[in-house]
Write a protein that holds these residues in place. Structure first.
Motif, PDB file in Angstrom:
ATOM      1  N   VAL A 101     -10.455 -40.735 -65.339  1.00 35.81           N
ATOM      2  CA  VAL A 101      -9.684 -41.980 -65.403  1.00 35.81           C
ATOM      3  C   VAL A 101      -9.633 -42.506 -66.831  1.00 35.81           C
ATOM      4  N   GLY A 102     -10.762 -42.431 -67.516  1.00 34.70           N
ATOM      5  CA  GLY A 102     -10.823 -42.920 -68.889  1.00 34.70           C
ATOM      6  C   GLY A 102      -9.904 -42.159 -69.829  1.00 34.70           C
ATOM      7  N   LEU A 103      -9.863 -40.837 -69.701  1.00 32.37           N
ATOM      8  CA  LEU A 103      -9.017 -40.031 -70.568  1.00 32.37           C
ATOM      9  C   LEU A 103      -7.533 -40.304 -70.321  1.00 32.37           C
ATOM     10  N   ALA A 104      -7.161 -40.410 -69.054  1.00 33.65           N
ATOM     11  CA  ALA A 104      -5.763 -40.702 -68.727  1.00 33.65           C
ATOM     12  C   ALA A 104      -5.344 -42.058 -69.292  1.00 33.65           C
ATOM     13  N   SER A 105      -6.200 -43.067 -69.138  1.00 38.34           N
ATOM     14  CA  SER A 105      -5.888 -44.412 -69.620  1.00 38.34           C
ATOM     15  C   SER A 105      -5.866 -44.468 -71.144  1.00 38.34           C
ATOM     16  N   TYR A 106      -6.753 -43.745 -71.779  1.00 43.63           N
ATOM     17  CA  TYR A 106      -6.859 -43.747 -73.244  1.00 43.63           C
ATOM     18  C   TYR A 106      -5.545 -43.286 -73.876  1.00 43.63           C
ATOM     19  N   GLY A 107      -5.020 -42.160 -73.403  1.00 41.06           N
ATOM     20  CA  GLY A 107      -3.776 -41.652 -73.959  1.00 41.06           C
ATOM     21  C   GLY A 107      -2.611 -42.603 -73.745  1.00 41.06           C
ATOM     22  N   LEU A 127      -4.657 -33.948 -73.349  1.00 45.67           N
ATOM     23  CA  LEU A 127      -5.048 -32.539 -73.480  1.00 45.67           C
ATOM     24  C   LEU A 127      -6.522 -32.364 -73.124  1.00 45.67           C
ATOM     25  N   MET A 128      -7.353 -33.312 -73.544  1.00 49.29           N
ATOM     26  CA  MET A 128      -8.779 -33.239 -73.216  1.00 49.29           C
ATOM     27  C   MET A 128      -9.021 -33.398 -71.725  1.00 49.29           C
ATOM     28  N   LEU A 129      -8.179 -34.161 -71.053  1.00 54.42           N
ATOM     29  CA  LEU A 129      -8.281 -34.283 -69.607  1.00 54.42           C
ATOM     30  C   LEU A 129      -8.053 -32.929 -68.939  1.00 54.42           C
ATOM     31  N   LEU A 130      -7.071 -32.193 -69.407  1.00 53.62           N
ATOM     32  CA  LEU A 130      -6.836 -30.852 -68.875  1.00 53.62           C
ATOM     33  C   LEU A 130      -8.010 -29.924 -69.184  1.00 53.62           C
ATOM     34  N   MET A 131      -8.551 -30.010 -70.386  1.00 56.08           N
ATOM     35  CA  MET A 131      -9.709 -29.191 -70.761  1.00 56.08           C
ATOM     36  C   MET A 131     -10.901 -29.491 -69.859  1.00 56.08           C
ATOM     37  N   LEU A 132     -11.097 -30.780 -69.558  1.00 53.89           N
ATOM     38  CA  LEU A 132     -12.200 -31.179 -68.682  1.00 53.89           C
ATOM     39  C   LEU A 132     -12.051 -30.537 -67.312  1.00 53.89           C
ATOM     40  N   ARG A 133     -10.848 -30.578 -66.756  1.00 57.09           N
ATOM     41  CA  ARG A 133     -10.618 -30.034 -65.420  1.00 57.09           C
ATOM     42  C   ARG A 133     -10.703 -28.510 -65.403  1.00 57.09           C
TER      43      ARG A 133
END
Length: 393
Positions: free
Chosen positions: A84-90, A178-184
């Motif tokens: 959630v944090g990564l999505a909101s950050y971008g 992009l980091m959200l995708l890397m995390l998943r």
């Protein structure tokens, strides 16, 4: 216990490790994206009279929302919260380029700080679950290195992009997606089984007073460091440096911090945590004094070196000290408090514009503050060594 910690850390792939270190870079990215082009960006957004707030207001968002992030992590888990944090950050970061006027721009920066709090606390919490003992100290030191190396990259990129157009630096915030995708892709949703309660230090050492000293260290270090980050862009711009050259100079500070964080585990092991913190504040103090007296680059370059060493010896260490002194059940909460302390120090620098006098006077005042912190931690270290020698063996 040692075998379990090795197996836990080994179960995270190199790409997963890289992902967690990359996510840590977002902590410094929130301010560095606008720092090199601060003068032209603040003018374009209609907030030139409070330009430094673009850098410091996200810190207020961290302060306000970090406790919520910590409680959420303890309840639903760091992995879900980090997504959630990564999505909101971008989203919130990029939105800043599409707003004008103090109200909308500053609200967006505060909400971006809230997303930063979620990313910062949940990312460090995941590291604390995957690594224990010496592996954890090494990983947290590498996290500090990643944060400052990210500062180097983002400052250089932001300076170049700001030279193209004032809005272009905001595209850097989209890296969070992009980091959200890397995390998943590369970090498993389930952390290693088995609590590592026994791998933390004896919780009796984690007294309220002891944790308070850690939080004070974090707040003080960031206050001194961000004094430089806030003042230098406008000062260097005023003497004719371009956004690109300002980015290069600030990136140099971050590069020194990377090297200092690399040396941190060895230094802390040899001289102890309190002495290392004392060295950090002594370096900050020296840096501020040099910038206060500087008329040209002959003093500014050494000042940048001392500033980088101060950061590299402080922020990664207080992260490690918090994790090691906190039981697993309350780790998210204490990491949230640490985030509040770190960004409280950063936010306090927004008050510098109300300080009478120019930048040199502010540098001198903050150097005095750094000297007080250095003296305090010298006395704290001496008292703790004295108490340790008096305890029965």
């Amino acid at each position: 216990m040692l075998t379990k910690s090795h197996s836990a850390s080994a179960s995270l792939s190199p790409l997963g490790r890289f992902t967690l270190l990359t996510v840590a870079c977002l902590t410094i990215m929130v301010g560095t994206v606008v720092a090199p082009g601060l003068a032209i960006i603040s003018s374009a957004l209609g907030v030139a009279s409070h330009a430094s707030w673009l850098i410091t207001l996200p810190a207020l968002g961290v302060i306000l929302f970090a406790p919520f992030a910590g409680r959420l992590i303890d309840r639903v888990g760091a992995y879900s919260v980090l997504q959630v944090g990564l999505a909101s950050y971008g989203l919130l970061g990029m939105a800043g380029a599409m707003l004008t006027g103090p109200a909308l721009v500053f609200v967006d920066r505060i909400l971006l700080g809230a997303a930063t709090a979620v990313v910062m606390v949940s990312g460090t919490s995941l590291i604390s679950h995957w690594y224990q003992g010496h592996a954890r100290l090494k990983m947290l030191a590498q996290q500090g290195m990643a944060i400052e190396l990210g500062g180097v990259v983002f400052l250089l990129a932001a300076g170049i992009l700001a030279g193209i157009g004032w809005a272009w630096p905001f595209t850097i915030y989209l890296l969070a997606w992009l980091m959200l995708l890397m995390l998943r892709w590369w970090v498993p949703k389930t952390t290693p089984s088995g609590d590592e309660e026994g791998s933390t230090l004896d919780t009796s050492s984690a007294t309220n007073t002891g944790m308070l000293w850690i939080y004070m260290s974090a707040a003080g270090a960031m206050m001194l460091f961000f004094t430089l980050i806030v003042l230098l862009p406008l000062e260097l711009s005023g003497v004719g440096l371009s956004e690109r050259h300002i980015g290069f100079f600030l990136a140099g500070i971050s590069m020194v911090a990377v090297v200092a964080a690399m040396l941190l585990p060895r230094v802390a092991r040899q001289v102890g945590e309190n002495v290392t913190l004392t060295l950090a504040f002594a370096n900050f103090t020296t840096s501020l004094l040099l910038f206060g007296f500087a008329d040209d680059m002959r003093l500014m370059i050494p000042g940048a070196i001392f500033a980088g060493v101060g950061f590299g010896f402080s922020i990664p260490l207080v992260n490690h000290m918090t994790v090691e002194r906190t039981p697993v059940a309350s780790r998210g909460r204490n990491l949230a408090y640490l985030s509040m302390a770190i960004f409280s120090g950063q936010f306090l620098t927004s008050l510098l514009e109300f300080t009478p006098g120019g930048a040199r006077q502010i540098f001198d005042i903050m150097a005095a503050v750094g000297g007080v912190f250095t003296l305090i931690y010298l006395l704290v270290g001496w008292q703790q060594r004295r108490q340790g020698s008096e305890q029965p063996r």
